[in-house]
Design a protein around this motif. Structure first.
Motif, PDB file in Angstrom:
ATOM      1  N   ALA A 123       8.806 -15.278 -16.042  1.00 39.79           N
ATOM      2  CA  ALA A 123       8.504 -15.516 -14.624  1.00 39.79           C
ATOM      3  C   ALA A 123       7.232 -14.783 -14.229  1.00 39.79           C
ATOM      4  N   TYR A 124       7.138 -13.528 -14.632  1.00 37.46           N
ATOM      5  CA  TYR A 124       5.969 -12.707 -14.263  1.00 37.46           C
ATOM      6  C   TYR A 124       4.693 -13.311 -14.839  1.00 37.46           C
ATOM      7  N   ARG A 125       4.702 -13.625 -16.133  1.00 36.11           N
ATOM      8  CA  ARG A 125       3.498 -14.182 -16.769  1.00 36.11           C
ATOM      9  C   ARG A 125       3.095 -15.491 -16.087  1.00 36.11           C
ATOM     10  N   VAL A 158       4.213  -5.525   6.926  1.00 34.88           N
ATOM     11  CA  VAL A 158       4.082  -6.913   6.452  1.00 34.88           C
ATOM     12  C   VAL A 158       4.960  -7.116   5.220  1.00 34.88           C
ATOM     13  N   ASP A 159       5.890  -8.066   5.334  1.00 34.37           N
ATOM     14  CA  ASP A 159       6.587  -8.559   4.146  1.00 34.37           C
ATOM     15  C   ASP A 159       5.841  -9.829   3.752  1.00 34.37           C
ATOM     16  N   VAL A 160       5.162  -9.779   2.616  1.00 35.54           N
ATOM     17  CA  VAL A 160       4.268 -10.892   2.266  1.00 35.54           C
ATOM     18  C   VAL A 160       5.002 -12.205   2.011  1.00 35.54           C
ATOM     19  N   ASN A 187      -4.882  -8.603  -2.494  1.00 31.78           N
ATOM     20  CA  ASN A 187      -3.495  -9.017  -2.707  1.00 31.78           C
ATOM     21  C   ASN A 187      -2.942  -8.212  -3.876  1.00 31.78           C
ATOM     22  N   ASN A 188      -2.248  -7.130  -3.539  1.00 34.31           N
ATOM     23  CA  ASN A 188      -1.738  -6.222  -4.568  1.00 34.31           C
ATOM     24  C   ASN A 188      -0.213  -6.310  -4.740  1.00 34.31           C
ATOM     25  N   ALA A 189       0.522  -6.542  -3.643  1.00 36.49           N
ATOM     26  CA  ALA A 189       1.996  -6.534  -3.708  1.00 36.49           C
ATOM     27  C   ALA A 189       2.478  -7.486  -4.799  1.00 36.49           C
ATOM     28  N   ALA A 233       2.727  -2.506   4.362  1.00 35.33           N
ATOM     29  CA  ALA A 233       3.941  -2.175   3.615  1.00 35.33           C
ATOM     30  C   ALA A 233       5.090  -2.904   4.292  1.00 35.33           C
ATOM     31  N   ARG A 234       6.093  -3.310   3.502  1.00 35.83           N
ATOM     32  CA  ARG A 234       7.180  -4.049   4.167  1.00 35.83           C
ATOM     33  C   ARG A 234       8.130  -3.099   4.880  1.00 35.83           C
ATOM     34  N   LYS A 235       8.164  -1.826   4.444  1.00 31.98           N
ATOM     35  CA  LYS A 235       9.002  -0.827   5.135  1.00 31.98           C
ATOM     36  C   LYS A 235       8.137   0.371   5.491  1.00 31.98           C
ATOM     37  N   TRP A 293      -2.827  -1.208 -17.941  1.00 30.72           N
ATOM     38  CA  TRP A 293      -1.387  -0.910 -17.995  1.00 30.72           C
ATOM     39  C   TRP A 293      -1.245   0.453 -17.335  1.00 30.72           C
ATOM     40  N   VAL A 294      -0.629   0.469 -16.156  1.00 32.13           N
ATOM     41  CA  VAL A 294      -0.754   1.609 -15.250  1.00 32.13           C
ATOM     42  C   VAL A 294       0.595   2.294 -15.023  1.00 32.13           C
ATOM     43  N   GLN A 295       0.563   3.624 -14.975  1.00 29.34           N
ATOM     44  CA  GLN A 295       1.783   4.432 -14.758  1.00 29.34           C
ATOM     45  C   GLN A 295       2.266   4.300 -13.309  1.00 29.34           C
ATOM     46  N   THR A 296       3.121   3.327 -13.092  1.00 32.58           N
ATOM     47  CA  THR A 296       3.735   3.118 -11.772  1.00 32.58           C
ATOM     48  C   THR A 296       5.205   2.799 -12.013  1.00 32.58           C
ATOM     49  N   ASP A 297       5.936   2.524 -10.924  1.00 26.28           N
ATOM     50  CA  ASP A 297       7.330   2.095 -11.100  1.00 26.28           C
ATOM     51  C   ASP A 297       7.384   0.842 -11.979  1.00 26.28           C
ATOM     52  N   ALA A 346       0.813  -1.230   0.000  1.00 27.96           N
ATOM     53  CA  ALA A 346       0.000   0.000   0.000  1.00 27.96           C
ATOM     54  C   ALA A 346       0.839   1.271   0.000  1.00 27.96           C
ATOM     55  N   ASN A 347       2.161   1.145  -0.029  1.00 26.66           N
ATOM     56  CA  ASN A 347       3.022   2.337   0.090  1.00 26.66           C
ATOM     57  C   ASN A 347       3.249   3.074  -1.213  1.00 26.66           C
ATOM     58  N   ARG A 348       2.995   2.422  -2.356  1.00 20.94           N
ATOM     59  CA  ARG A 348       3.217   3.129  -3.637  1.00 20.94           C
ATOM     60  C   ARG A 348       2.382   2.466  -4.731  1.00 20.94           C
ATOM     61  N   GLY A 349       2.379   3.117  -5.900  1.00 24.02           N
ATOM     62  CA  GLY A 349       1.730   2.532  -7.072  1.00 24.02           C
ATOM     63  C   GLY A 349       0.248   2.283  -6.889  1.00 24.02           C
ATOM     64  N   ILE A 350      -0.209   1.178  -7.437  1.00 20.14           N
ATOM     65  CA  ILE A 350      -1.644   0.856  -7.427  1.00 20.14           C
ATOM     66  C   ILE A 350      -2.136   0.643  -5.992  1.00 20.14           C
ATOM     67  N   GLY A 351      -1.290   0.057  -5.135  1.00 19.46           N
ATOM     68  CA  GLY A 351      -1.694  -0.190  -3.745  1.00 19.46           C
ATOM     69  C   GLY A 351      -2.005   1.096  -2.995  1.00 19.46           C
TER      70      GLY A 351
HETATM   71  N1  LIG Z   1       1.555  -1.281 -13.310  1.00 16.86           N
HETATM   72  C1  LIG Z   1       0.976  -2.076 -14.202  1.00 16.86           C
HETATM   73  O1  LIG Z   1       0.860  -1.739 -15.408  1.00 16.86           O
HETATM   74  C2  LIG Z   1       0.417  -3.412 -13.779  1.00 16.86           C
HETATM   75  C3  LIG Z   1      -0.251  -4.164 -14.776  1.00 16.86           C
HETATM   76  C4  LIG Z   1      -0.802  -5.397 -14.403  1.00 16.86           C
HETATM   77  C5  LIG Z   1      -0.692  -5.840 -13.098  1.00 16.86           C
HETATM   78  N2  LIG Z   1      -0.025  -5.104 -12.170  1.00 16.86           N
HETATM   79  C6  LIG Z   1       0.033  -5.637 -10.798  1.00 16.86           C
HETATM   80  O2  LIG Z   1      -0.413  -4.654  -9.892  1.00 16.86           O
HETATM   81  C7  LIG Z   1       0.239  -4.841  -8.604  1.00 16.86           C
HETATM   82  C8  LIG Z   1       0.851  -3.524  -8.144  1.00 16.86           C
HETATM   83  O3  LIG Z   1       1.782  -3.114  -9.140  1.00 16.86           O
HETATM   84  P1  LIG Z   1       2.361  -1.637  -9.250  1.00 16.86           P
HETATM   85  O4  LIG Z   1       2.377  -1.306 -10.678  1.00 16.86           O
HETATM   86  O5  LIG Z   1       1.694  -0.753  -8.272  1.00 16.86           O
HETATM   87  O6  LIG Z   1       3.873  -1.948  -8.837  1.00 16.86           O
HETATM   88  P2  LIG Z   1       4.946  -1.094  -7.989  1.00 16.86           P
HETATM   89  O7  LIG Z   1       4.697   0.346  -8.176  1.00 16.86           O
HETATM   90  O8  LIG Z   1       6.257  -1.676  -8.369  1.00 16.86           O
HETATM   91  O9  LIG Z   1       4.585  -1.469  -6.467  1.00 16.86           O
HETATM   92  C9  LIG Z   1       4.734  -2.794  -6.019  1.00 16.86           C
HETATM   93  C10 LIG Z   1       4.311  -2.870  -4.573  1.00 16.86           C
HETATM   94  O10 LIG Z   1       4.478  -4.230  -4.131  1.00 16.86           O
HETATM   95  C11 LIG Z   1       5.231  -4.181  -2.917  1.00 16.86           C
HETATM   96  N3  LIG Z   1       5.997  -5.409  -2.658  1.00 16.86           N
HETATM   97  C12 LIG Z   1       6.870  -6.038  -3.453  1.00 16.86           C
HETATM   98  N4  LIG Z   1       7.388  -7.086  -2.820  1.00 16.86           N
HETATM   99  C13 LIG Z   1       6.831  -7.125  -1.590  1.00 16.86           C
HETATM  100  C14 LIG Z   1       6.979  -7.946  -0.437  1.00 16.86           C
HETATM  101  N5  LIG Z   1       7.825  -8.989  -0.421  1.00 16.86           N
HETATM  102  N6  LIG Z   1       6.231  -7.691   0.664  1.00 16.86           N
HETATM  103  C15 LIG Z   1       5.381  -6.658   0.671  1.00 16.86           C
HETATM  104  N7  LIG Z   1       5.209  -5.807  -0.354  1.00 16.86           N
HETATM  105  C16 LIG Z   1       5.947  -6.044  -1.472  1.00 16.86           C
HETATM  106  C17 LIG Z   1       6.157  -2.989  -3.091  1.00 16.86           C
HETATM  107  O11 LIG Z   1       6.722  -2.618  -1.831  1.00 16.86           O
HETATM  108  P3  LIG Z   1       8.190  -1.929  -1.728  1.00 16.86           P
HETATM  109  O12 LIG Z   1       7.971  -0.450  -1.967  1.00 16.86           O
HETATM  110  O13 LIG Z   1       8.624  -2.241  -0.337  1.00 16.86           O
HETATM  111  O14 LIG Z   1       9.043  -2.545  -2.785  1.00 16.86           O
HETATM  112  C18 LIG Z   1       5.160  -1.983  -3.648  1.00 16.86           C
HETATM  113  O15 LIG Z   1       4.359  -1.462  -2.638  1.00 16.86           O
HETATM  114  C19 LIG Z   1       1.272  -5.951  -8.826  1.00 16.86           C
HETATM  115  O16 LIG Z   1       0.781  -7.167  -8.345  1.00 16.86           O
HETATM  116  C20 LIG Z   1       1.446  -5.983 -10.332  1.00 16.86           C
HETATM  117  O17 LIG Z   1       1.847  -7.241 -10.799  1.00 16.86           O
HETATM  118  C21 LIG Z   1       0.534  -3.895 -12.489  1.00 16.86           C
END
Ligand SMILES: NC(=O)c1ccc[n+]([C@@H]2O[C@H](COP(=O)([O-])OP(=O)(O)OC[C@H]3O[C@@H](n4cnc5c(N)ncnc54)[C@H](OP(=O)(O)O)[C@@H]3O)[C@@H](O)[C@H]2O)c1
Length: 234
Positions: free
Chosen positions: A155-157, A61-63, A86-88, A36-38, A188-192, A13-18
């Motif tokens: 791996a991701y797919r 929480v580190d998942v 479950n977003n992480a 959040a893990r940190k 397809w979302v503007q995140t890291d 929940a600390n960044r991106g979609i979460g």
């Molecule tokens: N962005 C896209 O276009 C897109 C498209 C399809 C699906 N998704 C899915 O959407 C979800 C969120 O993606 P996002 O784009 O928001 O990615 P992101 O910006 O990279 O954020 C990923 C999040 O997951 C957390 N995380 C990673 N490993 C973890 C762990 N071991 N324990 C706890 N938290 C952990 C990260 O925490 P830290 O900050 O501590 O690393 C961060 O909060 C993911 O499941 C991704 O596969 C994204």
């Protein structure tokens, strides 16, 4: 009499979609258990939780870590949870071929994206059973679909395909208890992870996902469901 808010757990929940989901669910009147893990470095999340109009509690929480997940579950013993999101997740690389695939990294992606949602869901099952809504929403990806024709990111797919299948089975097994288990594509979302060139911003994705999570019923969860409500094939 004022109704008590619904409780929703959101991982990563600390960044991106979460983070965007946390904002939207809090705005909609939910109590968000934002993990959040940190957490001490989760500056934006801390700011949000500190403002009066949001109902957000932050948990470390580190998942991937059994003890971390179990400690979280102990902290919330007896609390009904309506929705687990479950977003992480992680994406290691797009560039993987049979000649250079890194199996150590592959295993890590499977651990975070596939096994960790199952670990957390199992740990909070007593809470979900106490909740009224009984929903588990997995932020999966169309990249895990067997209909897809793009290559790379093995791996991701694979991790998302396996997550989808496992969660679909849990959904069938838990349907009699009133559970709805859904696998969602956030766009397809503007995140890291998605990069700045992605199609949509986090707010568009999260507002769409909130609506989908609220309206999806067990019978609808036979497909991946997009943030815009469109069904996509497994
Ligand atoms: N962005 C896209 O276009 C897109 C498209 C399809 C699906 N998704 C899915 O959407 C979800 C969120 O993606 P996002 O784009 O928001 O990615 P992101 O910006 O990279 O954020 C990923 C999040 O997951 C957390 N995380 C990673 N490993 C973890 C762990 N071991 N324990 C706890 N938290 C952990 C990260 O925490 P830290 O900050 O501590 O690393 C961060 O909060 C993911 O499941 C991704 O596969 C994204």
């Amino acid at each position: 009499m004022q109704k008590s808010p619904k409780n929703v757990i959101i991982t990563g929940a600390n960044r991106g979609i979460g983070l965007a989901l946390t904002i939207q669910f809090a705005k909609a009147g939910y109590h968000v258990l934002a993990t959040a893990r940190k957490p001490l470095q989760a500056v934006k999340l801390i700011e949000l939780a500190d403002t009066d109009e949001h109902n957000i509690s932050i948990f470390k929480v580190d998942v991937t870590n059994k003890m971390s997940v179990n400690n979280f579950a102990k902290t919330i013993i007896g609390m009904p949870i309506d929705i687990l999101i479950n977003n992480a997740g992680i994406l290691d690389t797009y560039n993987s071929s049979i000649d250079d695939i890194d199996l150590v990294s592959f295993a890590e992606v499977l651990t975070v994206n596939t096994l960790s949602p199952i670990r957390l869901m199992r740990a909070v099952m007593p809470n979900l059973r106490l909740g009224n809504t009984k929903k588990v929403a997995n932020i999966s990806s169309f990249m895990g679909s067997f209909e897809g024709t793009s290559t790379g990111a093995h791996a991701y797919r694979t991790s998302k395909a396996a997550l989808n299948r496992s969660m679909q089975i849990f959904g069938l097994e838990l349907a009699d208890e009133g559970f709805t288990v859904m696998n969602l594509h956030p766009g397809w979302v503007q995140t890291d992870m998605g990069g700045p060139q992605a199609d949509i911003d986090v707010t568009t994705s999260a507002t769409g996902l909130l609506k989908v999570i609220e309206t999806t019923k067990a019978a609808d969860a036979k497909h991946i469901i997009g943030y815009n409500g469109k069904t996509l094939s497994y």
